[in-house]
Write an enzyme that holds these catalytic residues in place. Structure first.
Site, mmCIF file in Angstrom:
data_model
loop_
_atom_site.group_PDB
_atom_site.id
_atom_site.type_symbol
_atom_site.label_atom_id
_atom_site.label_comp_id
_atom_site.label_asym_id
_atom_site.label_seq_id
_atom_site.Cartn_x
_atom_site.Cartn_y
_atom_site.Cartn_z
ATOM 1 C CG HIS A 90 -0.637 0.041 2.509
ATOM 2 N ND1 HIS A 90 -0.457 1.227 3.180
ATOM 3 C CD2 HIS A 90 -0.404 -0.932 3.424
ATOM 4 C CE1 HIS A 90 -0.124 0.979 4.440
ATOM 5 N NE2 HIS A 90 -0.077 -0.319 4.613
ATOM 6 C CG ASP A 101 2.032 0.632 7.962
ATOM 7 O OD1 ASP A 101 1.693 0.124 6.889
ATOM 8 O OD2 ASP A 101 1.243 0.786 8.919
ATOM 9 C CD GLU A 132 -3.379 -1.423 5.180
ATOM 10 O OE1 GLU A 132 -3.398 -2.479 5.841
ATOM 11 O OE2 GLU A 132 -3.071 -0.325 5.707
ATOM 12 C CD GLU A 133 -2.091 2.321 7.555
ATOM 13 O OE1 GLU A 133 -2.824 1.954 8.487
ATOM 14 O OE2 GLU A 133 -0.915 1.956 7.419
ATOM 15 C CG ASP A 154 1.198 -3.812 5.608
ATOM 16 O OD1 ASP A 154 1.976 -2.969 6.104
ATOM 17 O OD2 ASP A 154 -0.001 -3.567 5.355
#
Ligand code: CO
Ligand code: ZN
Length: 335
Positions: free
Chosen positions: A60, A163, A198-199, A221
């Site tokens: 992501h 991340d 994604e988050e 990830d």
């Protein structure tokens, strides 16, 4: 690869505003992929190969951040809500950066005046963007990301947005290594998908999986480590190699996918560890339920201090993850 990692982690891209990151990646992969498309949600899809099993690789592009909701009158103070899962205990004193370059500082009700030592609710925090003038450089409806530059300490890399930009870097490097192989050493159709949002709920991966319609999927990830002081019981440690996911709250990895990864790591002599995560999930959770179902697994990068501005990874683990991904993609996928 270090230079690429630095560019990616320092890039600005909260969920839904991934355009700078997408442009950066597009420039990196232009000469490597057979076909590059951007879907309606903004996922960047890079295909290499046109026959054999369809393998989707998801990393992501977005990062957590804040959205300004309200400007306190005549003060330079802004109220905000979270984009993704913010950790209130890490907010006070953190810096955020807006797309126009403005840097703000997060404050909370005076801890000295009140003697308060614990983090308040999100609504009580504010961001100071005052610059000494009468006008505010930022207005409501403007997103920001947290801000810190990359630091290196021996084999450790420390940055915001590891991340999931470290995984974007791994995917790009893997694409580069695959492209350098002879065509017959590329028996799969590989779709490297750099996903959005994604988050905030794995949204990009969901639509991308529908569009790509893969035979098998791998998400890359970050994952937690269990080697911090007084940490919970978790067997993953920093520097221990690529983490192959077995289970998290959103994904039961099919044994066939797990074995495919473990056997590859063993055959290629790649250091690996098994990941059992009790909180959090990844794009693979959304991909597995696309269309009629997609067997899905994860290669996880062991990371300390996730969702803070000091997410810490080890370069040995990054190389192990890159080798494992490249090894899987350069052998015919049994799906
Ligand atoms: Co995250
Ligand atoms: Zn992530």
């Amino acid at each position: 690869m270090k230079e690429l990692i630095q560019k990616l982690v320092e890039a600005w891209g909260p969920s839904g505003y991934e355009h700078h990151v997408r442009q950066l990646i597009q420039d990196e992969v232009r000469e490597l992929a057979d076909e590059i498309t951007v879907d309606p949600l903004g996922n960047l899809i890079c295909r290499l190969g046109s026959s054999g099993p369809k393998v989707m690789v998801a990393t992501h592009m977005d990062e957590i951040g804040v959205m300004i909701t309200y400007a306190e009158p005549n003060s330079g103070y802004l109220r905000f809500t979270g984009i993704g899962g913010l950790l209130n205990t890490t907010l006070a004193g953190s810096r955020v950066r807006f797309e126009n370059g403005t840097v703000g500082v997060i404050g909370m009700p005076d801890p000295f005046g009140t003697g308060r030592m614990t983090a308040p609710e999100l609504e009580e925090f504010y961001i100071d963007v005052s610059d000494g003038s009468a006008t505010s450089p930022v207005s409501p409806g403007t997103p920001a990301t947290f801000w810190r530059p990359l630091e290196t300490r021996g084999s450790r890399l420390i940055a915001k947005a590891m991340d999931d930009r470290i995984a974007c870097a791994i995917a790009i490097e893997s694409l580069r290594r695959l492209k350098a192989l002879k065509k017959k050493a590329r028996p799969n159709q590989v779709y490297f998908v750099f996903t959005v949002q994604e988050e905030v709920g794995l949204r990009g991966a969901r639509t991308a999986a529908y569009g790509v319609n893969p035979d098998v999927a791998i998400a890359l990830d970050v994952t937690h480590t269990g080697d911090m002081i007084k940490n919970e019981k978790m067997a993953v440690k920093l520097g221990g190699g690529a983490a192959i996911k077995i289970h998290d709250p959103g994904l039961v990895v099919p044994p066939a996918v797990r074995d495919w990864m473990v056997e590859r790591a063993q055959a290629d002599g790649i250091p690996y560890q098994l990941e059992l995560l009790t909180g959090g999930s990844t794009d693979a959770a959304a991909i597995q339920t696309a269309r009629a179902g997609v067997p899905s697994g994860c290669i996880s990068i062991p990371t300390r201090f996730i969702h803070t501005t000091s997410e810490t990874v080890d370069t040995g683990d990054v190389e192990a993850c890159t080798r494992l991904l490249t090894g899987l993609l350069s052998n015919a996928a049994p799906f």
